[in-house]
Structures are given as C-alpha cells and as structure tokens.
Design an enzyme around this catalytic site. Structure first.
Site, mmCIF file in Angstrom:
data_model
loop_
_atom_site.group_PDB
_atom_site.id
_atom_site.type_symbol
_atom_site.label_atom_id
_atom_site.label_comp_id
_atom_site.label_asym_id
_atom_site.label_seq_id
_atom_site.Cartn_x
_atom_site.Cartn_y
_atom_site.Cartn_z
ATOM 1 N N LYS A 156 -36.155 4.067 -3.010
ATOM 2 C CA LYS A 156 -36.477 5.305 -2.696
ATOM 3 C C LYS A 156 -36.524 4.853 -0.507
ATOM 4 C CE LYS A 156 -38.016 7.062 -6.404
ATOM 5 N NZ LYS A 156 -37.931 5.437 -7.013
ATOM 6 N N SER A 236 -47.640 -0.114 1.151
ATOM 7 C CA SER A 236 -46.950 0.422 -0.116
ATOM 8 C C SER A 236 -48.180 -0.372 -1.619
ATOM 9 C CB SER A 236 -45.856 -1.117 -0.452
ATOM 10 O OG SER A 236 -45.267 -0.745 -1.875
ATOM 11 N N ARG A 237 -48.986 -1.165 -1.351
ATOM 12 C CA ARG A 237 -50.500 -1.528 -1.793
ATOM 13 C C ARG A 237 -50.652 -2.904 -1.544
ATOM 14 N NH1 ARG A 237 -49.177 3.219 -3.629
ATOM 15 N NH2 ARG A 237 -48.968 4.072 -5.786
ATOM 16 N N ASP A 261 -51.335 1.362 5.887
ATOM 17 C CA ASP A 261 -51.677 2.079 5.270
ATOM 18 C C ASP A 261 -52.793 1.867 3.490
ATOM 19 O OD1 ASP A 261 -52.085 5.411 5.052
ATOM 20 O OD2 ASP A 261 -50.671 5.161 3.282
ATOM 21 N N GLU A 266 -59.346 -0.941 -1.502
ATOM 22 C CA GLU A 266 -59.750 0.257 -0.948
ATOM 23 C C GLU A 266 -60.429 1.417 -1.820
ATOM 24 O OE1 GLU A 266 -55.488 1.297 -0.494
ATOM 25 O OE2 GLU A 266 -55.715 2.883 -1.664
ATOM 26 N N HIS A 298 -55.029 5.145 3.073
ATOM 27 C CA HIS A 298 -53.821 5.619 2.399
ATOM 28 C C HIS A 298 -53.550 7.327 2.194
ATOM 29 C CE1 HIS A 298 -52.285 4.527 -2.002
ATOM 30 N NE2 HIS A 298 -51.297 5.228 -1.763
HETATM 31 P P1 NAD Z 1 -38.803 1.927 -6.000
HETATM 32 O O1 NAD Z 1 -38.907 2.356 -7.086
HETATM 33 O O2 NAD Z 1 -37.845 3.554 -5.908
HETATM 34 O O3 NAD Z 1 -38.849 1.150 -5.144
HETATM 35 C C1 NAD Z 1 -39.537 0.164 -5.474
HETATM 36 C C2 NAD Z 1 -38.783 -1.284 -4.842
HETATM 37 O O4 NAD Z 1 -38.859 -2.571 -5.027
HETATM 38 C C3 NAD Z 1 -37.166 -1.741 -6.139
HETATM 39 O O5 NAD Z 1 -35.614 -1.665 -5.150
HETATM 40 C C4 NAD Z 1 -37.106 -2.529 -6.676
HETATM 41 O O6 NAD Z 1 -35.891 -3.413 -7.408
HETATM 42 C C5 NAD Z 1 -38.435 -3.464 -6.237
HETATM 43 N N1 NAD Z 1 -38.278 -4.904 -6.258
HETATM 44 C C6 NAD Z 1 -39.875 -4.535 -7.560
HETATM 45 N N2 NAD Z 1 -40.463 -5.891 -7.636
HETATM 46 C C7 NAD Z 1 -39.484 -6.669 -6.482
HETATM 47 C C8 NAD Z 1 -40.375 -7.697 -6.001
HETATM 48 N N3 NAD Z 1 -40.770 -8.790 -6.199
HETATM 49 N N4 NAD Z 1 -39.379 -8.190 -4.574
HETATM 50 C C9 NAD Z 1 -38.779 -7.383 -3.547
HETATM 51 N N5 NAD Z 1 -38.622 -6.013 -4.666
HETATM 52 C C10 NAD Z 1 -38.770 -5.749 -5.606
HETATM 53 O O7 NAD Z 1 -39.961 2.629 -5.797
HETATM 54 P P2 NAD Z 1 -41.191 3.334 -3.927
HETATM 55 O O8 NAD Z 1 -40.846 5.350 -4.374
HETATM 56 O O9 NAD Z 1 -39.863 4.000 -3.107
HETATM 57 O O10 NAD Z 1 -42.044 2.983 -4.092
HETATM 58 C C11 NAD Z 1 -42.337 1.998 -4.032
HETATM 59 C C12 NAD Z 1 -43.760 1.541 -2.961
HETATM 60 O O11 NAD Z 1 -44.368 2.863 -2.739
HETATM 61 C C13 NAD Z 1 -44.291 1.951 -4.471
HETATM 62 O O12 NAD Z 1 -44.467 1.246 -5.737
HETATM 63 C C14 NAD Z 1 -46.051 2.322 -4.011
HETATM 64 O O13 NAD Z 1 -46.853 1.018 -4.664
HETATM 65 C C15 NAD Z 1 -45.652 2.336 -2.536
HETATM 66 N N6 NAD Z 1 -45.844 4.410 -2.786
HETATM 67 C C16 NAD Z 1 -47.079 4.305 -1.490
HETATM 68 C C17 NAD Z 1 -47.608 5.803 -1.473
HETATM 69 C C18 NAD Z 1 -48.597 5.966 -0.158
HETATM 70 O O14 NAD Z 1 -48.620 7.171 0.395
HETATM 71 N N7 NAD Z 1 -48.886 4.490 0.574
HETATM 72 C C19 NAD Z 1 -47.128 6.807 -1.550
HETATM 73 C C20 NAD Z 1 -45.947 6.030 -2.380
HETATM 74 C C21 NAD Z 1 -45.939 5.039 -2.687
#
Ligand code: NAD
Length: 337
Positions: A156, A236-237, A261, A266, A298
C-alpha cells in the site's frame, strides 16, 4: 469493556476518546503513558483488553503475565506487529488485532518529504536564512526528474510512494516477493530483482515489513551493491537496516544521503523528551552528527487523517471482539506480511 491503553500521549487520548464516543457502547479506556513490557504488564491486571503501539514489548514474558492476569485481547494501534510474539499470544489464547491500513498517504508523503529535505538540503537552507546567511555554497542539489528510484516493498505505502515519485518524472524500479498489479500499472514502473534495484537506483526507499527475512536487509553486502552516493530512505522499520553498516557506508561516501523515520534501537529513544539529558546511544549520536543524514522520530504516520483512522479501527476492533463478531483485522500466526 475495560481497556488498558499503553504508550499514550495526549494526541492518542484525544483521537481515541473521540472515536470511543462514536460507538454505541463506549469502552472504559484507561491510559498509561508508560511502555508495555514485562515490568509494567501488572498495570493491566483485570483488563480484558490491552492496547499497544509500535515500541511496546509484547514478548513471551509480557504475554504470559497478561494472560495470567485475565487479558484476552491485544489491540495494536498500528499495522506492523513485529513488537508482539503472535505465536505465543495465540498459544496463550490471546487474540491479536491490528490496524492493517490507515493513511498510507501519510507515510508515503513523509518519505517524499525526507527525499526533498536531503536532496535540496532544506534543513541547512532553513537555518542559514534564519541566520541571515543568504549564500548558496554547499546547498547544491540534483533534479529528481529522470533519477531512478528503487522501491523495496510495493504494498500500500510503497505503491503510493511510487505514484508520487512518478509525478516527479522519476524512473521507477520495484522489488517485492509478491509483485502486484497496482505497482505494475504505474507508468514506467517495472519489477526487477533486488540486485538490479540496488545497482541501478539513485534513491532507494524501504517499504517492506520487518520479518526474519528482511531483518538487516540493508547490510554491508547490499550496501556494496548500491550505486556510489545513493540516497537511502527508511520509513518502514529500523531493524531493516544495519545501522553500523550504514555509518560505514556514509564514511566511505558509498551512501550519499540517509533519511530515516525509524531507527534500530528506537524504543529506547523515540516518543520521549531527552532534551535535558545525555543520550547514551553512541551509534544514534554518531549517525545524527552527519550533515547528510536526516532523522525524524517515527512521525511518518502522524497526520490527523491517520490518527482518526487508527482510533476508529482500533475501537471498532475492540467492539467486534466484545460483540463476538468476526475479527476482520485479526493477526494470525500464518500471516506473512
Ligand atoms: P503492505 O503489507 O501493504 O506492503 C508491504 C509489502 O512488502 C508487500 O507488498 C509485501 O509483499 C512486501 N514484502 C514482504 N516481504 C518482502 C521482502 N522480503 N522483500 C520485499 N518486499 C517484501 O504494508 P504497508 O501498509 O505498505 O506498510 C509497509 C511498512 O511500513 C509496514 O510494514 C510498517 O513497517 C511501515 N510503516 C511505518 C509507519 C511509520 O510511521 N513510519 C507507519 C505505517 C507503516
């Protein structure tokens, strides 16, 4: 239902209270500012539901205490669930629910903000003008237009990020273990393998979840495969990145810019005010001393839209469990992303 809400700040209370007022039978929300961990778990005694956030520690020890004290439901106020041991929770009979999507735009737009900040050195420019220094030396940037952007994880957030970068006229490369049509349908975007993405991209942005397979995805080997002077963005993380390896990459010039971020360690720092104290994390202090590194704490998710959505989904998840309805946002052991 009684809910012990951990790691709360005033904004969490504001949005959760608002969402709680909107439901027919409001829950009894008790707010704790402290993090949930084995030492603080006793605060949740007799609370059927515990509500937590990204830096709480719901490991086996914490979960065993919660289960023994009568907790049945853990409601995560976030999408990622790396802070909770889901198999242990399930074995203890604890249900886990999350907020799978709130505002993916919030995170994607923040990643773009970090890119612009680094590329045009807006952080330096802002301070310079405030200091009545109107020179441009040291502020030279590059056009995003026609630069190559690599998106690791095209779910997403990654897909929305890619759409925004497409608007700048960038070439888009994607890598995902589960490629999808949404990313493919972006004009000019194509999937490549990880090695090609690392080798071709001027900017690399991480949008995959933290899993055992993605832990330290950015490490000495993958950094060596990148283009010299690459820009690395991580919203992401923190644990996706081996921070010491990134520091080495910055020192040799292999990595030209870093926008973060999230940070590996953290949970010891973020969401707290240490402005009057000495930070003990030498790695973090070294990282933030570099001129070409920008760190936010974050905050990518932190928009009114996202907080409204997080609060509504969290309250909805808790109500569904209380009413015995289907738990659409349940995290089960087999979920892999
Ligand atoms: P999502 O599940 O829609 O998308 C994650 C994508 O990563 C999927 O398409 C999945 O197939 C892919 N993936 C899984 N394993 C993988 C790998 N080994 N190599 C490459 N791609 C891989 O999740 P999202 O809603 O897009 O969120 C992504 C990440 O953003 C979350 O997991 C979270 O850690 C992070 N996030 C951060 C914040 C923030 O405030 N900084 C907020 C929300 C989410």
């Amino acid at each position: 239902m009684k809910v012990a809400v951990f790691s709360t700040r005033s904004y969490d209370r504001q949005f959760l209270d608002l969402a709680n007022k909107e439901v027919n039978s409001a829950h009894e929300l008790e707010y704790f500012q402290t993090q949930l961990n084995p030492k603080t778990a006793s605060l949740a005694k007799d609370f059927p539901c515990v509500c937590i956030f990204v830096n709480d520690i719901a490991n086996a020890e914490t979960l065993e205490i919660l289960a023994a004290q009568g907790t049945k439901l853990i409601a995560l106020r976030c999408a990622g669930y790396n802070m909770i041991d889901v198999p242990v929770a399930n074995n203890l009979g604890l249900k886990v629910v999350r907020v799978p999507a709130y505002s993916p735009y919030a995170v994607a737009e923040h990643a773009v903000g970090l890119i612009l900040m680094l590329n045009r050195k807006l952080n330096k420019a802002y301070n310079r003008v405030r200091d009545d220094n109107f020179t441009l030396d040291g502020l030279l940037g590059f056009d995003l237009h026609k630069s190559t952007v690599g998106v690791i994880g095209t779910g997403k957030i990654g897909t929305i990020f890619a759409q925004i970068m497409q608007g700048f006229g960038c070439n888009l490369l994607g890598y995902d273990v589960y490629p999808n049509e949404n990313f493919k349908s972006i004009e000019g975007a194509k999937y490549v393998d990880l090695e090609e993405l690392l080798g071709q991209s001027d900017i690399i942005s991480l949008h995959c979840p933290l899993l055992p397979s993605t832990n330290h995805l950015i490490n000495p080997k993958t950094i060596a495969q990148m283009k010299k002077g690459v820009m690395l963005i991580n919203t992401s993380r923190g644990q996706l990145v081996d921070t010491r390896a990134v520091i080495d990459g910055i020192k040799t010039g292999q990595i030209g810019y870093v926008g973060l971020d999230v940070y590996e360690e953290e949970e010891e720092l973020f969401f707290q005010d240490y402005s009057d104290e000495v930070i003990q994390d030498d790695t973090f202090q070294l990282l933030q001393s570099f001129q070409n590194v920008v760190i936010t704490a974050h905050q990518a998710f932190f928009t009114k839209n996202a907080l409204t959505s997080i609060a509504q989904t969290t309250i909805g998840n808790i109500s569904s469990w209380e009413q015995g309805s289907e738990l659409r946002n349940e995290v089960k052991v087999k979920v892999t992303n």
